[in-house]
Motif scaffolding. Structure first.
Motif, PDB file in Angstrom:
ATOM      1  N   SER A 218       0.815  -1.216   0.018  1.00  0.00           N
ATOM      2  CA  SER A 218      -0.102   0.010   0.031  1.00  0.00           C
ATOM      3  C   SER A 218       0.962   1.135  -0.031  1.00  0.00           C
ATOM      4  N   ALA A 219       1.992   1.017   0.505  1.00  0.00           N
ATOM      5  CA  ALA A 219       3.129   2.280   0.595  1.00  0.00           C
ATOM      6  C   ALA A 219       4.097   2.016   1.168  1.00  0.00           C
ATOM      7  N   LYS A 220       5.342   2.742   0.852  1.00  0.00           N
ATOM      8  CA  LYS A 220       6.709   2.522   1.276  1.00  0.00           C
ATOM      9  C   LYS A 220       7.079   3.730   2.232  1.00  0.00           C
ATOM     10  N   PHE A 230       8.537   1.689   7.688  1.00  0.00           N
ATOM     11  CA  PHE A 230       7.846   0.675   7.343  1.00  0.00           C
ATOM     12  C   PHE A 230       7.176   0.388   5.704  1.00  0.00           C
ATOM     13  N   ILE A 231       7.266  -0.924   5.528  1.00  0.00           N
ATOM     14  CA  ILE A 231       6.334  -1.131   4.335  1.00  0.00           C
ATOM     15  C   ILE A 231       4.759  -1.433   4.697  1.00  0.00           C
ATOM     16  N   GLN A 232       4.022  -0.494   4.115  1.00  0.00           N
ATOM     17  CA  GLN A 232       2.583  -0.668   4.494  1.00  0.00           C
ATOM     18  C   GLN A 232       1.990  -1.774   3.455  1.00  0.00           C
ATOM     19  N   THR A 233       1.236  -2.510   3.917  1.00  0.00           N
ATOM     20  CA  THR A 233       0.424  -3.615   3.095  1.00  0.00           C
ATOM     21  C   THR A 233      -0.776  -3.827   3.695  1.00  0.00           C
ATOM     22  N   ASP A 234      -1.892  -4.516   2.792  1.00  0.00           N
ATOM     23  CA  ASP A 234      -3.222  -4.720   3.126  1.00  0.00           C
ATOM     24  C   ASP A 234      -3.395  -6.191   3.221  1.00  0.00           C
ATOM     25  N   ALA A 235      -2.356  -6.856   3.167  1.00  0.00           N
ATOM     26  CA  ALA A 235      -2.307  -8.313   3.528  1.00  0.00           C
ATOM     27  C   ALA A 235      -2.947  -8.592   5.020  1.00  0.00           C
ATOM     28  N   GLY A 269      -7.080  -3.703   7.420  1.00  0.00           N
ATOM     29  CA  GLY A 269      -6.811  -3.393   6.169  1.00  0.00           C
ATOM     30  C   GLY A 269      -5.429  -2.585   6.216  1.00  0.00           C
ATOM     31  N   ILE A 270      -4.719  -2.196   7.395  1.00  0.00           N
ATOM     32  CA  ILE A 270      -3.513  -1.677   7.135  1.00  0.00           C
ATOM     33  C   ILE A 270      -2.471  -2.446   8.178  1.00  0.00           C
ATOM     34  N   ALA A 271      -1.462  -3.106   7.752  1.00  0.00           N
ATOM     35  CA  ALA A 271      -0.241  -3.562   8.467  1.00  0.00           C
ATOM     36  C   ALA A 271       1.131  -3.074   7.928  1.00  0.00           C
TER      37      ALA A 271
END
Length: 504
Positions: A218-220, A230-235, A269-271
């Motif tokens: 989702s974002a870097k 952090f690396i943001q992901t929706d996993a 949805g935000i990790a």
């Protein structure tokens, strides 16, 4: 004849329907091109482990309260502490629900010592094997305060692990199990991660071993207040996923799942994952020496806001504002002062104040670096010797009271000041002087100045006396912001103030 016409009409309609829907049927074909994660999971899954921690309790601890079934107290407590700042809602223990009997290699019964001490489940998390001889990487908060660490492989073998090292600042830990020829992960390059690419998380959410979830980046470079971006992901990541790998479509580990954002206690949805290149640098030191050595230049820093940048003539808001300099430290010896803005470190641009600690921390203690800083409208380069990080010191507040101030008229900044006695200037280690705030109103009050603050500079002019301060503030342009360098306690920062017109 009527029947024939009806038949002809229906036949024509059917033919048209086939023609009309053909494009839609064709457009649905790309759905078959959705990513298939099966080969990736087959490749990486065997190297992902479950990590369970326990604490040793005396027999008198019966009747204690614990976390809900399937989740150890430690992991849930850590979850609530990190993301909500509240303690875990406790529930009565109903039988042996935290620790099940199947302990793998340990014969299916809980470990108990001869003095009848027993183990209590402290938490559950994830990890991944980085070397075939048994080194496993995970999060520091997964193994914090654990008396015993157990690592379970996908083939159900369980090993008691040895803690090699922990680095709380980056939330990285390395443990070692006594095994050989283990499956390992492939380490990727987090610098090549692209926003929007597919990623997979594997771990043990709520103790459910080898759970696979997928999503996108989702974002870097997401700043959350921790040491690393952090690396943001929706996993989907939940308690128990901590320490598990974040994997790209090539089967490479690009991050370590560490945190989530939630208002409900569940996944929203935000990790966030720790970039693997930063994590490996830490892990290499932990494996070699059991600890992490970082550099420091002995300064405290703050943010450079847009208003501060404009008032100081910087083209844009960038860099790290020096708020305090430790006496006798590397920065002090190099001539850095509170109010300087560090723009580069060893030639690399310091975009935000969070960049500098990582740059300095990654520099080997004892090496020399070049610092580029901004002072009074000009940039300067200065060499500086990086030293090893030491435990933080608690600064003592100066208890000396200044003499009773003489009443002074309010000025365009809305602040009344008094001279500082020589003894206080010496104790505060103020090189260029300064004046103490005695009262505020108007503009100064609106930006938060307080009695007892020390004003060191107005714009690019160092303040050495109350008389000079009054003369300078009498000629400030009421249409332009002015940056006032203010010291409060041990910290120094620029405060942008818009002067009021004289007589108001």
């Amino acid at each position: 004849m009527t029947n024939l016409s009806v038949r002809n009409f229906l036949a024509a309609a059917a033919a048209m329907a086939c023609l009309s829907f053909a494009p839609y049927a064709h457009s649905a074909v790309p759905a078959a091109n959705l990513p298939d994660f099966t080969d990736l999971v087959d490749k990486v899954g065997p190297a992902v482990v479950n990590i369970r921690t326990t604490t040793t309790l005396a027999p008198s601890s019966s009747g204690q309260r614990s976390a809900p079934p399937g989740m150890g107290d430690g992991d849930m407590s850590e979850f609530f502490r990190r993301f909500f700042g509240i303690p875990l809602p406790q529930t009565p223990r109903g039988g042996d629900q935290g620790d099940r009997g199947d302990r793998g290699d340990r014969g299916g019964s809980p470990d108990q010592s001869d003095n009848n001490d027993e183990e209590k489940s402290a938490g559950v998390g994830s990890g991944f094997i980085v070397s075939a001889d048994g080194y496993v990487m995970t999060n520091a908060h997964v193994v914090d305060d654990a008396d015993n660490i157990y690592v379970t492989l996908t083939d159900k073998r369980e090993f008691k692990a040895k803690l090699i090292g922990v680095d709380d600042r980056t939330d990285i830990a390395v443990v070692k199990i006594d095994a050989t020829n283990l499956p390992t992960v492939t380490i990727g390059d987090s610098n090549k991660v692209r926003v929007g690419e597919w990623v997979v998380a594997i771990g043990s959410p709520f103790g459910l071993d080898n759970t696979v979830t997928a999503g996108i980046v989702s974002a870097k470079g997401r700043e959350t207040g921790d040491y690393l971006p952090f690396i943001q992901t929706d996993a989907a990541v939940n308690p128990g996923n901590s320490g598990g790998p974040l994997i790209n479509m090539q089967g490479e580990v690009i991050g370590i799942n560490s945190q989530i954002y939630s208002r409900t206690g569940g996944f929203m949805g935000i990790a966030f994952a720790i970039p693997i290149d930063e994590a490996m640098r830490v892990a290499d030191q932990l494996e070699t020496t059991g600890k992490v050595v970082r550099g420091r230049i002995a300064v405290s820093i703050g943010e450079v806001t847009k208003d501060v940048a404009e008032s100081l003539g910087l083209p844009r808001a960038q860099g790290a504002l020096v708020s305090s300099v430790e006496a006798g430290g590397p920065a002090d010896k190099a001539g850095l002062q509170p109010g300087d803005i560090i723009l580069k470190f060893n030639g690399a641009a310091v975009e935000t104040d969070t960049d500098l600690p990582r740059m300095v921390g990654d520099t080997k203690p004892g090496s020399r670096a070049t610092v580029t800083y901004w002072r009074k409208g000009q940039s300067h380069d200065v060499p500086i010797t990086v030293v090893q990080t030491q435990p933080e010191k608690t600064a003592k507040a100066d208890a000396q009271q200044s003499p009773a101030p003489k009443p002074r008229p309010s000025n365009s900044l809305g602040v009344t000041v008094s001279d500082l006695p020589a003894s206080q200037l010496k104790s505060l280690k103020l090189r260029t002087g300064g004046v103490q705030v005695e009262a505020v109103d108007g503009p100064a009050a609106r930006v938060g100045l307080q009695k007892g603050d020390i004003i060191l500079r107005v714009g690019d002019t160092d303040i050495s006396s109350a008389k000079q301060f009054e003369q300078l503030t009498a000629h400030l342009d009421p249409h332009k912001m002015v940056a006032v360098l203010v010291r409060r306690g041990e910290n120094t920062q620029f405060v942008p103030i818009k002067p009021r017109a004289q007589g108001k």
